[in-house]
Design a protein around this motif. Sequence first.
Motif, PDB file in Angstrom:
ATOM      1  N   ILE A  68     -18.910  39.960 -30.435  1.00  0.00           N
ATOM      2  CA  ILE A  68     -18.486  38.579 -30.649  1.00  0.00           C
ATOM      3  C   ILE A  68     -19.679  37.632 -30.576  1.00  0.00           C
ATOM      4  N   ALA A  69     -20.593  37.857 -29.629  1.00  0.00           N
ATOM      5  CA  ALA A  69     -21.749  36.964 -29.495  1.00  0.00           C
ATOM      6  C   ALA A  69     -22.614  37.000 -30.746  1.00  0.00           C
ATOM      7  N   ILE A  70     -22.816  38.183 -31.343  1.00  0.00           N
ATOM      8  CA  ILE A  70     -23.611  38.285 -32.571  1.00  0.00           C
ATOM      9  C   ILE A  70     -22.906  37.551 -33.698  1.00  0.00           C
ATOM     10  N   LEU A  71     -21.584  37.724 -33.801  1.00  0.00           N
ATOM     11  CA  LEU A  71     -20.840  37.039 -34.852  1.00  0.00           C
ATOM     12  C   LEU A  71     -20.891  35.532 -34.655  1.00  0.00           C
ATOM     13  N   GLN A  72     -20.834  35.082 -33.397  1.00  0.00           N
ATOM     14  CA  GLN A  72     -20.918  33.658 -33.128  1.00  0.00           C
ATOM     15  C   GLN A  72     -22.299  33.123 -33.484  1.00  0.00           C
ATOM     16  N   GLU A  73     -23.333  33.928 -33.243  1.00  0.00           N
ATOM     17  CA  GLU A  73     -24.693  33.493 -33.557  1.00  0.00           C
ATOM     18  C   GLU A  73     -24.834  33.207 -35.038  1.00  0.00           C
ATOM     19  N   ARG A  74     -24.174  34.029 -35.864  1.00  0.00           N
ATOM     20  CA  ARG A  74     -24.264  33.839 -37.311  1.00  0.00           C
ATOM     21  C   ARG A  74     -23.552  32.565 -37.749  1.00  0.00           C
ATOM     22  N   SER A  75     -22.516  32.173 -37.012  1.00  0.00           N
ATOM     23  CA  SER A  75     -21.747  31.011 -37.430  1.00  0.00           C
ATOM     24  C   SER A  75     -22.186  29.722 -36.747  1.00  0.00           C
ATOM     25  N   ALA A  76     -22.736  29.807 -35.548  1.00  0.00           N
ATOM     26  CA  ALA A  76     -23.138  28.600 -34.830  1.00  0.00           C
ATOM     27  C   ALA A  76     -24.401  28.879 -34.022  1.00  0.00           C
ATOM     28  N   PRO A  77     -25.553  28.506 -34.546  1.00  0.00           N
ATOM     29  CA  PRO A  77     -26.796  28.792 -33.827  1.00  0.00           C
ATOM     30  C   PRO A  77     -26.912  27.954 -32.561  1.00  0.00           C
ATOM     31  N   ARG A  78     -26.581  28.554 -31.421  1.00  0.00           N
ATOM     32  CA  ARG A  78     -26.608  27.829 -30.158  1.00  0.00           C
ATOM     33  C   ARG A  78     -27.392  28.580 -29.094  1.00  0.00           C
ATOM     34  N   SER A  80     -30.844  30.322 -27.322  1.00  0.00           N
ATOM     35  CA  SER A  80     -32.224  29.918 -27.078  1.00  0.00           C
ATOM     36  C   SER A  80     -33.174  30.675 -28.004  1.00  0.00           C
ATOM     37  N   ASN A  81     -34.379  30.151 -28.113  1.00  0.00           N
ATOM     38  CA  ASN A  81     -35.398  30.811 -28.930  1.00  0.00           C
ATOM     39  C   ASN A  81     -35.678  32.212 -28.425  1.00  0.00           C
ATOM     40  N   ARG A  82     -35.644  32.408 -27.107  1.00  0.00           N
ATOM     41  CA  ARG A  82     -35.898  33.732 -26.536  1.00  0.00           C
ATOM     42  C   ARG A  82     -34.860  34.734 -27.026  1.00  0.00           C
ATOM     43  N   ASP A  83     -33.589  34.317 -27.070  1.00  0.00           N
ATOM     44  CA  ASP A  83     -32.537  35.203 -27.565  1.00  0.00           C
ATOM     45  C   ASP A  83     -32.751  35.553 -29.027  1.00  0.00           C
ATOM     46  N   LEU A  84     -33.177  34.572 -29.811  1.00  0.00           N
ATOM     47  CA  LEU A  84     -33.410  34.821 -31.230  1.00  0.00           C
ATOM     48  C   LEU A  84     -34.599  35.755 -31.443  1.00  0.00           C
ATOM     49  N   VAL A  85     -35.643  35.565 -30.636  1.00  0.00           N
ATOM     50  CA  VAL A  85     -36.806  36.450 -30.720  1.00  0.00           C
ATOM     51  C   VAL A  85     -36.399  37.865 -30.335  1.00  0.00           C
ATOM     52  N   LYS A  86     -35.609  37.976 -29.279  1.00  0.00           N
ATOM     53  CA  LYS A  86     -35.142  39.292 -28.827  1.00  0.00           C
ATOM     54  C   LYS A  86     -34.305  39.975 -29.914  1.00  0.00           C
ATOM     55  N   ALA A  87     -33.429  39.226 -30.555  1.00  0.00           N
ATOM     56  CA  ALA A  87     -32.596  39.785 -31.624  1.00  0.00           C
ATOM     57  C   ALA A  87     -33.452  40.218 -32.814  1.00  0.00           C
ATOM     58  N   LYS A  88     -34.444  39.436 -33.166  1.00  0.00           N
ATOM     59  CA  LYS A  88     -35.328  39.779 -34.284  1.00  0.00           C
ATOM     60  C   LYS A  88     -36.147  41.025 -33.955  1.00  0.00           C
ATOM     61  N   LYS A  89     -36.660  41.106 -32.737  1.00  0.00           N
ATOM     62  CA  LYS A  89     -37.424  42.282 -32.319  1.00  0.00           C
ATOM     63  C   LYS A  89     -36.530  43.523 -32.332  1.00  0.00           C
ATOM     64  N   PHE A  90     -35.301  43.375 -31.863  1.00  0.00           N
ATOM     65  CA  PHE A  90     -34.366  44.499 -31.868  1.00  0.00           C
ATOM     66  C   PHE A  90     -34.166  45.000 -33.296  1.00  0.00           C
ATOM     67  N   GLU A  91     -34.019  44.081 -34.214  1.00  0.00           N
ATOM     68  CA  GLU A  91     -33.848  44.449 -35.625  1.00  0.00           C
ATOM     69  C   GLU A  91     -35.078  45.194 -36.146  1.00  0.00           C
ATOM     70  N   GLU A  92     -36.262  44.725 -35.777  1.00  0.00           N
ATOM     71  CA  GLU A  92     -37.497  45.400 -36.187  1.00  0.00           C
ATOM     72  C   GLU A  92     -37.560  46.816 -35.621  1.00  0.00           C
ATOM     73  N   TYR A  93     -37.194  46.978 -34.358  1.00  0.00           N
ATOM     74  CA  TYR A  93     -37.215  48.303 -33.736  1.00  0.00           C
ATOM     75  C   TYR A  93     -36.181  49.217 -34.384  1.00  0.00           C
ATOM     76  N   LEU A  94     -35.047  48.675 -34.706  1.00  0.00           N
ATOM     77  CA  LEU A  94     -33.998  49.454 -35.354  1.00  0.00           C
ATOM     78  C   LEU A  94     -34.468  49.951 -36.724  1.00  0.00           C
ATOM     79  N   VAL A  95     -35.121  49.091 -37.479  1.00  0.00           N
ATOM     80  CA  VAL A  95     -35.691  49.495 -38.768  1.00  0.00           C
ATOM     81  C   VAL A  95     -36.701  50.609 -38.553  1.00  0.00           C
ATOM     82  N   ALA A  96     -37.576  50.457 -37.567  1.00  0.00           N
ATOM     83  CA  ALA A  96     -38.607  51.464 -37.311  1.00  0.00           C
ATOM     84  C   ALA A  96     -37.997  52.818 -36.953  1.00  0.00           C
ATOM     85  N   VAL A  97     -36.975  52.812 -36.110  1.00  0.00           N
ATOM     86  CA  VAL A  97     -36.325  54.066 -35.720  1.00  0.00           C
ATOM     87  C   VAL A  97     -35.648  54.715 -36.929  1.00  0.00           C
ATOM     88  N   MET A  98     -34.971  53.921 -37.728  1.00  0.00           N
ATOM     89  CA  MET A  98     -34.288  54.484 -38.892  1.00  0.00           C
ATOM     90  C   MET A  98     -35.292  54.986 -39.933  1.00  0.00           C
TER      91      MET A  98
END
Length: 132
Positions: A68-78, A80-98
Amino acid sequence: MGDVYSYGILLLEMFTGKRPMDDMFNDGLSIYQFVTMALPDRVMDVADPSLLINLEGDGDVNDDGHNIAILQERSAPRHSNRDLVKAKKFEEYLVAVMQIGLSCCAISPKERMLMDVVVRKMSSIRDSYLKV
């Protein structure tokens, strides 16, 4: 080389939540092709939703298994920058693993990543992720 192939398929299974024999893989579509078509821009579309539970918010999951939090992030950016950086890094790591998973299960055994290289790359991804 057969072991590294199996490891690659296992990585794709673990990070997509799909099995190679899943009903969605018909008409020539395979788990390998499924991930290949999504990388790198649509990795979150093929990622197992359960991986996203601890990424943001309190981990609440809706009936479809989506965070739900990820879905909410897509609809209402609320967030912190740290959370967004963490989410972007997670996506990068996921790409690397795949990408490692795809490299391990390349059609030609000669094109497959060697297991010692896989271990080094996976360890590096883990270490980087733990620092975020």
